[in-house]
Structures are given as C-alpha cells and as structure tokens.
Design an enzyme around this catalytic site. Structure first.
Site, mmCIF file in Angstrom:
data_model
loop_
_atom_site.group_PDB
_atom_site.id
_atom_site.type_symbol
_atom_site.label_atom_id
_atom_site.label_comp_id
_atom_site.label_asym_id
_atom_site.label_seq_id
_atom_site.Cartn_x
_atom_site.Cartn_y
_atom_site.Cartn_z
ATOM 1 N N PHE A 15 -3.787 28.414 -89.264
ATOM 2 C CA PHE A 15 -4.548 29.446 -89.976
ATOM 3 C C PHE A 15 -3.763 29.855 -91.215
ATOM 4 O O PHE A 15 -2.602 30.244 -91.122
ATOM 5 C CB PHE A 15 -4.786 30.677 -89.097
ATOM 6 C CG PHE A 15 -5.599 31.734 -89.784
ATOM 7 C CD1 PHE A 15 -6.984 31.748 -89.658
ATOM 8 C CD2 PHE A 15 -4.997 32.691 -90.597
ATOM 9 C CE1 PHE A 15 -7.752 32.707 -90.326
ATOM 10 C CE2 PHE A 15 -5.755 33.643 -91.262
ATOM 11 C CZ PHE A 15 -7.134 33.648 -91.122
ATOM 12 N N ASP B 117 4.296 28.928 -93.920
ATOM 13 C CA ASP B 117 3.472 30.133 -93.905
ATOM 14 C C ASP B 117 4.028 31.079 -92.844
ATOM 15 O O ASP B 117 3.790 30.905 -91.650
ATOM 16 C CB ASP B 117 2.021 29.730 -93.597
ATOM 17 C CG ASP B 117 1.076 30.922 -93.481
ATOM 18 O OD1 ASP B 117 1.561 32.056 -93.308
ATOM 19 O OD2 ASP B 117 -0.148 30.701 -93.545
ATOM 20 N N LYS C 233 1.746 40.781 -93.899
ATOM 21 C CA LYS C 233 1.701 41.514 -92.616
ATOM 22 C C LYS C 233 2.870 42.504 -92.437
ATOM 23 O O LYS C 233 2.865 43.539 -93.078
ATOM 24 C CB LYS C 233 1.630 40.499 -91.468
ATOM 25 C CG LYS C 233 0.235 39.818 -91.398
ATOM 26 C CD LYS C 233 0.019 39.153 -90.060
ATOM 27 C CE LYS C 233 -1.281 38.394 -89.973
ATOM 28 N NZ LYS C 233 -2.347 39.172 -89.350
ATOM 29 N N THR D 55 -3.628 40.586 -113.021
ATOM 30 C CA THR D 55 -3.457 41.926 -113.596
ATOM 31 C C THR D 55 -2.298 42.678 -112.950
ATOM 32 O O THR D 55 -1.396 43.148 -113.633
ATOM 33 C CB THR D 55 -4.748 42.762 -113.432
ATOM 34 O OG1 THR D 55 -5.791 42.118 -114.150
ATOM 35 C CG2 THR D 55 -4.575 44.177 -113.980
#
Lengths: 512, 512
Positions: A226, A332, A363, A387
């Site tokens: 995931f 990841d 997280k 931005t």
C-alpha cells in the site's frame, strides 16, 4: 555543497538513528511517568449507552456533507458508530461521545506517536513559534522563514536515514510517495548514464503527454503493498481492489511479496525458497518489463496488506538487485517509521551496505515528506515544487515528538513492551490456536492472523465492545499499532479482555 | 438524505455566496481599521543591506538539506535571495531578515487571505480548540471529533457553491484535484447510464492496472491551465514544460483556451470568434478523443498560465457542452476562490443555469478540498479515503477567515480596491504602453502583459528593489495577488514606485 556529514557532527541535536540510540535513560513505565498516571487505569464502557447514542446523532449530522459510512465500517459492519472526544482523551485512552474510554491500539491508523494530549505536544502547540507558523503559512520553498533551517535540523534532518542528506516536505504520505516517484523519474537519465539534459523535443512533447517528453517509465511494487491513493501511488498500491476499481492507472507491474510460514524456525528452508522465488520475480520484472522500471517501492512490513514480513536478507537482496540494475529503491516508511518497530526506521533492521535511494515518511511524524540521496538532486531547480512545500506547524510537532522519544527513551520502551506483548501472545496462540495464528512483529508493530475474515471482523467488533480499539489488516489479520508510549500496564489491561472475547469466539464457532 | 438546502436555511452561519453577500457593512479602510493602522505606511528598503546579507547566509544553511535555488528564482535571476521574518510582518507588509519591509502583492503565491498576523487568525491559532485539534490529529473520515460537523458548517459548508452539498477535505490543491478526478472516474458509469456496479472481472483486472478494472478514461484540460504537480494533476497541467518533462503522464488531451484581444470592446467580434473556435475544439475533443473523456477541468482565470480570461458566455457554453455529453465539469478555484475576484467563488460571475459538478479549493482558504454534487456520491463507501481526510486546524483557520470576510465585508473592499487599481493602471498602460499592456481583472485579481519575458522579469526584480513583491505569471505577464485586506492606501504606496521603475525600464530599452 551538501555537507550533511559535517553538519551532523556539529549539530546541537543528538542523532538517534540505530547508531546513536543507546539506552540513555531507563524507559518510563505507567507507574513512573506522571503523564501516564493521569490515564484511566483500564477501559470503561458506559452501561447507559443506547442505540440512540450521542455519536449516532452527530454522525447523522456529519453525513449531510461528508461520507460518514466509514465510521460504521471499522469491522465491515454497520453497528459501530462513534464520535470521539479528543479533549477528554489521554495517553493510550480515547474517549467517545457516549462516555466510553477505549484502550487505543489503533492510534488513528498508526499515526499517533505519543498518545492523546501529551504535554510535550500540547506545549509545542501553545508556543508563540507555533502560533506564528500557523497564522502565517509561507511558501517554504520560496519565501521561507529565517528559522526554517533550525526547524529542519531539530525535526526531520535529525533523523535523516544514513546516506540520505536531502529532504522534500509534503503534507501526507501519498504526496510523499508521489514526489518520490517523480524524483526517481527525474533521476532516470543520471542513473542510466544518459546525459542529464532536456531536449527541445522533450519540452515540446511533454505538453502533449507523449514520449519522449512524457517517457514511458514504470514503478515496480509488490502485491499487497500500500503506497497511497492519489492516482500514481494508487497505481503502485495492490491491497483492496475497491480502492482501485474504476480509476485509470499507469501500466506498472507488481510482483509477489514473500508469504512466510510460521513459526519461522520450523519453515526456514521453505521461507528461504519463497523469498528467492519473489527475488527472481523482481529480477525478471526489471529485466523484461516492456516499460523500463525506474523505481521499486517497498514497505519494510506490508502493513495495510496484512503485516507481511520478510527477512533482512530479502531486503539486502532487493538493494543489491536494484543497485545492479540502476533502479531507484524507495522504502515507504509511512507506517513503519518513527520507532514503532523498535528502531527509528524499520529499514535500519536490515543493515544494508548501501542505503536506499529514497525513504518516505508521514503518520507518526505528523509531518510528511521524503529523504533522498545527493545523486537524486535534480540538476535544474523547480522540477519538484508546489505552493506550500510542507507544513511548518507539523514540523514543529515532529520536533516535540522526537525530543520526547529521545528524552524518555521511547524506542527502548517500544522494544520492552513489544517483547512483553509477544511473550503473552505466543502462549495464547497455542491455547487459542484455531483463532490466533502466526504471531509476528518487531517492537510493538505486532500482528497475528485469524482463520478467515469473518472471525477477524468479529474479533475487532468484540474487542471494541470490551473497550479496546484495534486495526484490521489485510484480509484476515489483526495489527497492533499503539502509540510509542504503550507500557506493560496497557498490555495487562488488554490481555484479560482479549482472552474473554477469544472464549466467546470459541463458544460461537466451536461450541463443543 | 443530504438536505443541504434545509441546513442552509436553519444554519446559524450566514451564507455569503453571491446571493447573500450584500454590502452589510461599509468596508474598512487603512484609516479606519485598527489592524491596518499598525502596518508600515510604505515599503522600507534597508540601505545597510549588502551582498553578504543575513538572508544569504541562512539560505546557504537551508541549501544543505533543501533545494534553495527557488529562493533565487523569483524573476528567473540569481540575484534575489531573501529569508523572511514572519513575526515582524504585518498586514500587507512582509519583513525580511535584512530589515526590508515589502508591500506584498504576491501573498505567498496568492495564498494569504487576511495579510500577516491578522488578529482574527492569531486568536483562532491561540484557542483551546486549535491546541486540541493540532495536538490530536484524528482520522477525520473514521474517528472524527464530536465538533467536526460544527467545524464543517462554520467553515467550508458555509460557502459551499450553490448545488454542491458534499465535501471531501484534503491537504493541498493538488490533492483536491486528484480526488476530483477520481470522483469523476468513479461517477463515470452513473453519468453514462451504465449500471453502477463493479464486476468480478473489474475487481481482478484493476489489481494489474489493466482494463476493464483500470479503465481508459481521460480528463480534458486547457493549454496554459495549471492544476497541480502530483502525477495525475500534472497530466492535466499545461503551463511550463519544465514541470512535466521526464515524468510519465496519462494520455489525456488538452485544447486551446481563448486568447482574448484587449481592449475587449474593440475586439468584440474577434474574441467571440476565438471563443467559438475553442468551444469547437472542446466539442471535438469530447466527441472524437480515442479515450472517453470523463471530466473537463478549468480555472475561471488561467492564473499560472498568464491570467487568461474568457467571457461568462464561454463558461456557460462549457457547462452546456459538458452537460450534453455527460462530462463532469470540474472548476479549479484553488487560486481564484475566496473572494479575490470580487465574488466569493469566481465561477459565480458566470451565472450558470446549472452548477459545476465539482469545485476545488485551497490557498486562501488555508484548508483544501472539493465540493461535489449529490450525484457524484460514490455508491460504495471508502472508494475515496485516506488516513487524515483533511486538516482540522486549517479548517478552524478557514472559519476565522470567513468570519472576518463577512464581518469586515472584505469582498466589497476587494471590489472597490480593485476598481481603484484598474482606474490607475489603465492610464499607465497608455502612458507606458510599450511595457504595460492588456490590463485586465476582476476584484483585485488583476494582471497585465509585458512585451516579453525579459522586460517582465526585469520589472519584477526592479519592483522588489523598490520594496514591492509581485508575481510573474505565464511567459510575459505580471499578476496582482494581494491579500483581501488591500486598500487604496496600499495602492497609493505602490503607484509611485511602479511609475519609477517604468521610467527606468523606458530609459534602459528606449533611451531616446
């Protein structure tokens, strides 16, 4: 130019990667930590709660504007409806609108580092520095405040994985992985010895989304991995098909992640062979995929996909293969990072000869982003830019979290609490072997399997009714994702409730 | 079920869409607003600043970890290096580390609504509600706090565009557009009368990123449009090729956006024909594109692409064409939203018969997300979902901004200040017609063109040296993107400096 080694030596902030995180202090316990002494001593379920609860009425209110069905779906059922009282929550205990106090082993999908209302975080949130940062959100990549280098050093750079000296701040895990992919694509030429220039033809064709300007390049990922739900990260995600169905995807390949058999010592040879099978698939994908593979992304533990582990050797081989083929290796650590596995970064367990090229986080760090190697710094500026370029208030919270992890030696606590939990789960998995299987984990990043989804979902629901929030994971697993402050006291509150619901499940499914 | 009309009538929060935003109060001016009275009266450039400035040394410090080259690139040159002092900034004046105070018409790429350190925002940031929200970041889509419906009502739902009764909160403009695209793809079957079910084959094939599970569907966008830099939004972005080169893209089409000639009243027929040419391209793309077009995305004013405007009729026709072809119309109000064009949403200027299907927002709202129609609510939950599902502290800031817009009638102020600015720019564009062309805009969302990029970049640099920060836009345009609190007093500080640099430019390029 990017003399990070020099910086690290001279920094006033101690590093606490695996190298330096020695047990500098005895971990706090529920009995010695003044904060944890203010927690409830055990879960409390309000006997007055009815089906017309406060939560249910607020949920109806929310559902006018926002899809409220997920609130009812924690365990795939529609019975669980709760709204939560954060001001009344404390430590590992989460209060709801109906007077219940849950022991929270779920921790907002693994994103709460220090529990609720931790004084270290509250103080950071009340500081003048926080008020100014919140009230005046700058373009951190264009008009940064004068204290931005200090904030970077005191938060993210302080825990930069070995070898990764650059940071790009984002606002969530998905965007961290999005930028990781883009960074790998931008670095593709350099990694493959192609002159790192952009031709007129590339500049022209990219505006039409066609090659060579928009090249066909792929990210390789693992089945059950995931990596997010924006459209490129969703193309690398392979957990629940409902996340992906109906959404166009990049034609990127996936290969099997090892399915290890437990206990590991009994299935050593089978697991070794299984890992080799998957490594061969990785090699074959890299060598034969019709679209060149620029990057491979992997979680140290496939978390959403059911807490799938592999050996350190497997990851060492992944690093060797990706190096050999000039494929960018992205680790990841959105869910595994920030201490929960008993090291600050889960990939530190692997003892790699050469670091990953990119590590992403979010997280428990509260702030998100990616660390990357000098080699991946784009030659031309502004190729990755936006931005806000991060989230200053969340970097200030990250600093408070890192201070507390260090001062209270929370990684040592995670290791001791995790060992304690495993030492009780293993005997339970023998006594209740039909329901609790394959107990596994590092630190408090622990999971087990149920025989099927029905029993798993029932278990999550029954635990909730006993005052314990816990995560489902994959098709039939349960994962512990507590805050780092979890102690043996919390485990002692969990265990009798767990045994009680195991007895209920046994009575229901095996009445004899 | 989602009885928003009912809610809006009963809400304690007044709505101030175009319907209700009457001039309830006389707009404040720099002379009557106690906050603006604390601002500097004009820009201040520190005469002691040298090339070894404080900013330069801090910039070197940052560049160890983060790409600091954008700080030097405001006007494509390497001379401009600044770090900023946000605690010392006030209203429309931004202070830097070298003692300079800039009149800020740039406003952090158009993302500052009320200027720096506005008391309304500072108060929100110091509140107990803010501290709790910051310290305890919940999964807003799964375990929301009891006050979440109130926050939604007091912030975003209060300004929900007419007809759009649902919200999905994200953390930035790119992710808002990512989810807008996914929402359109998920709604494709329903919009096209295909039964809204997901087959076993779709569930299986989507895990391999192939059709039918991962369908080939496209988003149509406009050349010179900007919609973000994550990978799917980048596929719809068509401004600078350096943003796109080297990054794989979805094979999505783009068509020309009208290039209007100014003054509009002189080129009425040409512009009408030009808009029709582009509308024909839109129709042709929808009817003949090899990949079915699920959605069209457009900014009300193509901002990053050079402040390109079109007539209300053009947008009405876009809505008619998309309706006719069951294409989801996404209006990207990330830069145009929240009052700057003289209405709360820029698309309110169009007086559409039928609202857009999705409106995205970010920047001046400080919080980001999308409003969407009931029709686009996914049948199955969790198809769009993530861990945090928004940013509660930023929604609290949005509430403070909306309160202040309403209480101080800032949209009326935007209209009067904008008219004042235009009334001075138009004569300037006659007096300095070689350099200032095509003055255009709504509210204070104003721009003009320079004859080429060289003169434009020089102008931005010279204005900075005079103490005025302003945005470049497109290849040769300059855009005003001030906070909503800009008054005539600020314009009066700007105009003499502007004329002074125009004289310098004339002397340099047309010395006779």
């Amino acid at each position: 130019m990017f003399a990070t080694t020099r910086f690290l030596r001279s920094s006033k902030y101690r590093l606490f990667s695996s190298l330096s995180l020695k047990a500098v202090a005895k971990p706090k316990t529920a009995l010695t930590d003044p904060f944890l002494l203010t927690e409830p001593t055990e879960p409390f379920m309000n006997p007055l709660e009815t089906s017309t609860s406060v939560s249910a009425s607020i949920k109806d209110h929310i559902s006018k504007y926002q899809d409220a069905r997920p609130f009812m779906l924690i365990a795939g059922k529609s019975l669980i409806i709760n709204l939560f009282c954060y001001p009344q929550s404390k430590g590992c205990y989460l209060a709801d609108a109906d007077g219940n106090k849950y022991l929270d082993l779920h921790a907002q999908i693994s994103s709460v580092a220090l529990g609720y209302n931790h004084p270290a975080i509250l103080n950071a949130c009340k500081s003048d520095e926080m008020v100014i940062a919140l009230a005046n959100r700058p373009c951190l990549g264009l008009l940064p405040p004068t204290n931005w280098p200090e904030i970077l050093e005191a938060s993210h750079m302080r825990v930069a994985p070995k070898g990764l000296t650059n940071i790009f701040n984002t606002t969530c895990g998905s965007s961290a992985n999005e930028i990781a992919f883009k960074t790998a694509f931008i670095g593709y030429k350099k990694f493959h010895g192609i002159p790192d220039t952009i031709s007129e033809e590339e500049l022209a064709t990219c505006q039409d989304n066609i090659a060579p300007g928009s090249p066909e390049l792929a990210v390789l990922s693992f089945r059950n991995g995931f990596h997010g739900r924006t459209m490129s990260t969703l193309s690398a995600t392979r957990t629940k098909p409902i996340y992906k169905a109906g959404i166009p995807a990049f034609p990127w390949p996936a290969v099997d992640f090892p399915k290890l058999r437990y206990p590991l010592d009994r299935f050593e040879q089978e697991n070794y062979d299984e890992e080799n099978r998957c490594l061969d698939l990785v090699k074959a994908a890299i060598e034969t995929n019709p679209i060149p593979i620029a990057a491979m992304i992997v979680e140290p533990i496939l978390s959403e996909g059911g807490d799938l582990h592999a050996s350190d050797r497997f990851f060492q081989e992944l690093r060797r293969i990706t190096k050999e083929h000039n494929v960018v290796m992205i680790v990841d650590e959105v869910q595994t990072g920030v201490g929960a596995t008993g090291k600050f970064w889960a990939h530190e367990h692997w003892n790699l000869d050469s670091p990953p090229d990119i590590v992403t986080f979010s997280k428990k760090m509260q702030a998100a982003g990616l660390f990357y190697s000098d080699e991946l710094r784009p030659l031309v500026p502004m190729r990755n830019f936006n931005t806000w370029m991060g989230d200053q208030p969340r970097s200030l919270i990250a600093k408070a979290i890192l201070d507390e992890i260090e001062e209270s030696n929370l990684i040592a606590l995670v290791n001791s609490t995790g060992k304690y939990l495993i030492s009780h789960l293993k005997p339970i998995s023998i006594r209740y072997g039909r329901v609790v299987k394959n107990v596994r984990g590092k630190g408090t990043f622990i999971a087990f399997d149920c025989p099927n989804q029905e029993i798993r979902d029932l278990m999550v629901m029954l635990l909730k009714a006993e005052g314990v929030l816990i995560n489902a994971s994959g098709s039939n697993s349960v994962r512990f994702r507590p805050p780092l402050i979890l102690t043996k006291t919390h485990i002692n509150a969990f265990l009798p409730r767990f045994e009680s619901i195991l007895n209920k499940i046994y009575k229901q499914f095996w009445p004899q």
